[in-house]
Design a protein around this motif. Structure first.
Motif, PDB file in Angstrom:
ATOM      1  N   TRP A   1      64.586  51.035  29.409  1.00 28.47           N
ATOM      2  CA  TRP A   1      64.618  52.442  29.809  1.00 28.47           C
ATOM      3  C   TRP A   1      63.453  52.758  30.749  1.00 28.47           C
ATOM      4  O   TRP A   1      63.610  53.483  31.738  1.00 28.47           O
ATOM      5  N   LEU A   2      62.282  52.217  30.432  1.00 30.61           N
ATOM      6  CA  LEU A   2      61.124  52.438  31.301  1.00 30.61           C
ATOM      7  C   LEU A   2      61.370  51.851  32.684  1.00 30.61           C
ATOM      8  O   LEU A   2      60.947  52.434  33.695  1.00 30.61           O
ATOM      9  N   LEU A   3      62.031  50.704  32.744  1.00 34.71           N
ATOM     10  CA  LEU A   3      62.403  50.137  34.040  1.00 34.71           C
ATOM     11  C   LEU A   3      63.326  51.105  34.784  1.00 34.71           C
ATOM     12  O   LEU A   3      63.123  51.381  35.962  1.00 34.71           O
ATOM     13  N   ALA A   4      64.330  51.624  34.076  1.00 37.44           N
ATOM     14  CA  ALA A   4      65.276  52.559  34.706  1.00 37.44           C
ATOM     15  C   ALA A   4      64.558  53.801  35.223  1.00 37.44           C
ATOM     16  O   ALA A   4      64.834  54.268  36.334  1.00 37.44           O
ATOM     17  N   THR A   5      63.635  54.324  34.428  1.00 39.20           N
ATOM     18  CA  THR A   5      62.951  55.560  34.829  1.00 39.20           C
ATOM     19  C   THR A   5      61.990  55.346  35.992  1.00 39.20           C
ATOM     20  O   THR A   5      61.560  56.319  36.607  1.00 39.20           O
ATOM     21  N   SER A   6      61.677  54.096  36.297  1.00 41.45           N
ATOM     22  CA  SER A   6      60.796  53.846  37.445  1.00 41.45           C
ATOM     23  C   SER A   6      61.468  54.244  38.747  1.00 41.45           C
ATOM     24  O   SER A   6      60.814  54.321  39.788  1.00 41.45           O
ATOM     25  N   ALA A   7      62.768  54.543  38.688  1.00 40.60           N
ATOM     26  CA  ALA A   7      63.481  55.022  39.869  1.00 40.60           C
ATOM     27  C   ALA A   7      63.172  56.492  40.158  1.00 40.60           C
ATOM     28  O   ALA A   7      63.499  56.994  41.232  1.00 40.60           O
ATOM     29  N   PHE A   8      62.545  57.183  39.200  1.00 43.24           N
ATOM     30  CA  PHE A   8      62.238  58.606  39.343  1.00 43.24           C
ATOM     31  C   PHE A   8      60.746  58.802  39.569  1.00 43.24           C
ATOM     32  O   PHE A   8      59.945  57.928  39.304  1.00 43.24           O
ATOM     33  N   ASP A   9      60.398  60.004  40.006  1.00 41.39           N
ATOM     34  CA  ASP A   9      58.998  60.369  40.209  1.00 41.39           C
ATOM     35  C   ASP A   9      58.676  61.629  39.427  1.00 41.39           C
ATOM     36  O   ASP A   9      59.558  62.397  39.054  1.00 41.39           O
ATOM     37  N   GLY A  10      57.385  61.836  39.234  1.00 36.82           N
ATOM     38  CA  GLY A  10      56.877  63.093  38.709  1.00 36.82           C
ATOM     39  C   GLY A  10      57.412  63.517  37.361  1.00 36.82           C
ATOM     40  O   GLY A  10      57.563  62.716  36.445  1.00 36.82           O
ATOM     41  N   THR A  11      57.718  64.798  37.265  1.00 42.52           N
ATOM     42  CA  THR A  11      58.138  65.406  36.011  1.00 42.52           C
ATOM     43  C   THR A  11      59.437  64.792  35.493  1.00 42.52           C
ATOM     44  O   THR A  11      59.602  64.606  34.287  1.00 42.52           O
ATOM     45  N   ALA A  12      60.358  64.476  36.395  1.00 42.60           N
ATOM     46  CA  ALA A  12      61.633  63.887  35.980  1.00 42.60           C
ATOM     47  C   ALA A  12      61.392  62.573  35.234  1.00 42.60           C
ATOM     48  O   ALA A  12      61.996  62.316  34.190  1.00 42.60           O
ATOM     49  N   ARG A  13      60.485  61.768  35.760  1.00 36.54           N
ATOM     50  CA  ARG A  13      60.201  60.503  35.089  1.00 36.54           C
ATOM     51  C   ARG A  13      59.536  60.753  33.747  1.00 36.54           C
ATOM     52  O   ARG A  13      59.871  60.103  32.757  1.00 36.54           O
ATOM     53  N   LEU A  14      58.587  61.670  33.686  1.00 37.51           N
ATOM     54  CA  LEU A  14      57.905  61.962  32.436  1.00 37.51           C
ATOM     55  C   LEU A  14      58.903  62.404  31.365  1.00 37.51           C
ATOM     56  O   LEU A  14      58.854  61.932  30.228  1.00 37.51           O
ATOM     57  N   VAL A  15      59.830  63.264  31.739  1.00 38.43           N
ATOM     58  CA  VAL A  15      60.850  63.743  30.793  1.00 38.43           C
ATOM     59  C   VAL A  15      61.694  62.568  30.304  1.00 38.43           C
ATOM     60  O   VAL A  15      61.979  62.444  29.103  1.00 38.43           O
ATOM     61  N   GLU A  16      62.092  61.712  31.212  1.00 39.02           N
ATOM     62  CA  GLU A  16      62.923  60.561  30.850  1.00 39.02           C
ATOM     63  C   GLU A  16      62.157  59.572  29.958  1.00 39.02           C
ATOM     64  O   GLU A  16      62.719  59.017  29.018  1.00 39.02           O
ATOM     65  N   VAL A  17      60.898  59.349  30.258  1.00 39.01           N
ATOM     66  CA  VAL A  17      60.079  58.450  29.441  1.00 39.01           C
ATOM     67  C   VAL A  17      59.947  59.002  28.020  1.00 39.01           C
ATOM     68  O   VAL A  17      60.125  58.272  27.034  1.00 39.01           O
TER      69      VAL A  17
END
Length: 187
Positions: A17-33
């Motif tokens: 999941w952390l690999l997948a979320t590396s496709a996002f930046d900023g707040t979106a990534r934080l929420v996904e993490v």
């Protein structure tokens, strides 16, 4: 074994999941993490609550040895993939190829653990790796490759973890009903 493998599936699912979320930046990534962490933690707590204490206990020496052989080979292949892809200047291929190796490692583990359901993540992780390769071959971005491979792999592992927990909870409910039925007949 970390409550029938649910802990391992939850944590490795979080890694994907952390690999997948590396496709996002900023707040979106934080929420996904954070969301991924909550899912992994929830699965581990559910395993602790619903799986019997005997679930995933120690294995006999021969099964433990086979598990270690399968796992050792998997990690050697992952290291080889990382080194070869890194030296070839193709780090984008690491996640899809690793997903394929991890998926294939579930096939012998299904026999070792006597858990045919492990064929499901085997097929899904191989499919995730293949999908990542298709995205790369069709000139998709590195971020899209990571998102596809990581997302499908994480959801696959978490799905099998949830399947394991719900199966155990259902079995416990059936057992409780049988006990109650026996008591009712005795009265």
């Amino acid at each position: 074994m970390f409550k029938s493998g649910v802990g391992f599936l939850a944590l490795f699912g979080l890694g994907w999941w952390l690999l997948a979320t590396s496709a996002f930046d900023g707040t979106a990534r934080l929420v996904e993490v954070v969301a991924g962490g909550v899912v992994a933690l929830g699965l581990m707590l559910a395993a602790r609550r619903f799986l019997p204490a005997s679930a995933g206990g120690p294995f006999p020496a021969d099964r433990r040895r086979r598990f270690q052989q399968v796992n050792g080979l998997q990690w050697l292949l992952i290291i080889a993939i990382a080194v070869v892809c890194g030296r070839a200047g193709m780090p984008v291929l690491i996640p899809p190829l690793v997903a394929i190796v991890v998926g294939l490692h579930f096939l012998p583990l299904a026999a070792v653990f006597e858990q045919p359901r492990l064929r499901v993540p085997a097929a899904l992780l191989v499919a995730a790796g293949a999908a990542g390769l298709v995205v790369w071959l069709t000139d998709g971005s590195d971020a899209t490759v990571r998102l596809v491979v990581g997302g499908v792999s994480a959801l696959s592992l978490w799905g099998v973890a949830a399947w394991t927990v719900t199966g155990a909870a259902s079995a416990a409910a059936r057992d409780a009903q049988v006990v109650q039925d026996v008591r009712d007949v005795q009265e």
